[in-house]
Design a protein around this motif. Structure first.
Motif, short mmCIF file in Angstrom:
data_model
loop_
_atom_site.label_atom_id
_atom_site.label_comp_id
_atom_site.label_asym_id
_atom_site.label_seq_id
_atom_site.Cartn_x
_atom_site.Cartn_y
_atom_site.Cartn_z
N ILE A 13 0.84 -1.20 0.00
CA ILE A 13 0.00 0.00 0.00
C ILE A 13 0.88 1.25 0.00
O ILE A 13 0.57 2.23 -0.68
N LEU A 14 2.00 1.21 0.73
CA LEU A 14 2.92 2.35 0.73
C LEU A 14 3.42 2.63 -0.68
O LEU A 14 3.41 3.77 -1.16
N TRP A 15 3.85 1.57 -1.38
CA TRP A 15 4.45 1.76 -2.71
C TRP A 15 3.43 2.10 -3.78
O TRP A 15 3.80 2.53 -4.88
N LEU A 16 2.15 1.94 -3.47
CA LEU A 16 1.14 2.37 -4.43
C LEU A 16 1.05 3.89 -4.53
O LEU A 16 0.61 4.43 -5.54
N LEU A 17 1.53 4.62 -3.50
CA LEU A 17 1.48 6.09 -3.56
C LEU A 17 2.25 6.62 -4.76
O LEU A 17 1.68 7.36 -5.57
N PRO A 18 3.54 6.29 -4.94
CA PRO A 18 4.21 6.83 -6.12
C PRO A 18 3.62 6.31 -7.43
O PRO A 18 3.58 7.04 -8.43
N VAL A 19 3.13 5.08 -7.44
CA VAL A 19 2.52 4.53 -8.66
C VAL A 19 1.28 5.33 -9.04
O VAL A 19 1.12 5.76 -10.19
N VAL A 20 0.40 5.55 -8.08
CA VAL A 20 -0.83 6.30 -8.34
C VAL A 20 -0.48 7.76 -8.64
O VAL A 20 -1.07 8.37 -9.54
N PHE A 21 0.49 8.32 -7.93
CA PHE A 21 0.89 9.71 -8.18
C PHE A 21 1.36 9.89 -9.63
O PHE A 21 0.89 10.80 -10.32
N PHE A 22 2.28 9.04 -10.08
CA PHE A 22 2.81 9.21 -11.44
C PHE A 22 1.75 8.90 -12.51
O PHE A 22 1.76 9.50 -13.58
N THR A 23 0.83 7.99 -12.22
CA THR A 23 -0.26 7.72 -13.16
C THR A 23 -1.17 8.94 -13.26
O THR A 23 -1.50 9.40 -14.36
#
Length: 184
Positions: A13-23
């Motif tokens: 869940i932590l690493w989804l932040l940069p993924v969702v941010f860049f998307t």
């Protein structure tokens, strides 16, 4: 929906932040300049931008520079949080603060589209990814007792001015390095 996500690890869940941010910001990068130029005479735009829009410059490059700066900081905070992941880690509050700012950004995008009754750059990924991710990440962090409401408030108080400073810095520096726009 929550039943299958309950198996997701907190680190995932932590690493989804940069993924969702860049998307999300990818959608903004792809649509921002065209949308701004189409709506440049809208008086609302001059009131909401933290820096003036350089109509003679490549706005996409300027905005991309700001996104990369913010993305670097978000990814760094995510890395520090995941490496120092303990219940009492101060990085948890800062991370949760950035998630809260991200969630508020999603609400802002949807609100702007409703107010203008039109598409605004980033609204699709804000509605489909940014808001659901923010709600779910905060829910999981709170219910796993990784953060409490006090640390969430403190993290948000710290993350909000940092984010605003990063946006302003990124757009200002981006404006300085952006080449002149070539009209074709």
């Amino acid at each position: 929906m929550l039943s299958f996500m309950s198996d997701w690890s907190i680190v995932m869940i932590l690493w989804l932040l940069p993924v969702v941010f860049f998307t999300h910001d990818g959608e903004e990068i792809a649509t921002m300049e065209r949308w701004l130029r189409k709506n440049k005479n809208n008086p609302v735009l001059s009131k909401i931008s933290p820096v003036s829009t350089p109509w003679d410059k490549n706005i996409t490059l300027q905005f991309t520079f700001a996104v990369l700066l913010i993305g670097f900081i978000l990814t760094s905070v995510t890395l520090l949080t995941s490496l120092n992941f303990e219940i009492s880690s101060p990085f948890n509050a800062l991370f949760a603060g950035f998630v809260t700012v991200f969630l508020l950004d999603g609400v802002k995008h949807v609100g702007a589209s409703i107010a203008l009754w039109a598409y605004t750059p980033g609204v699709i990924t804000a509605a489909l990814l940014e808001i659901p991710y923010g709600i779910y990440a905060l829910y999981r962090l709170l219910h796993a007792d990784i953060i409490d409401m006090t640390s969430l408030a403190l993290g948000t108080i710290i993350a909000l001015p940092i984010t605003l400073l990063l946006v302003w810095t990124g757009l200002t520096l981006g404006k300085r390095i952006a080449p002149p726009r070539i009209n074709m």
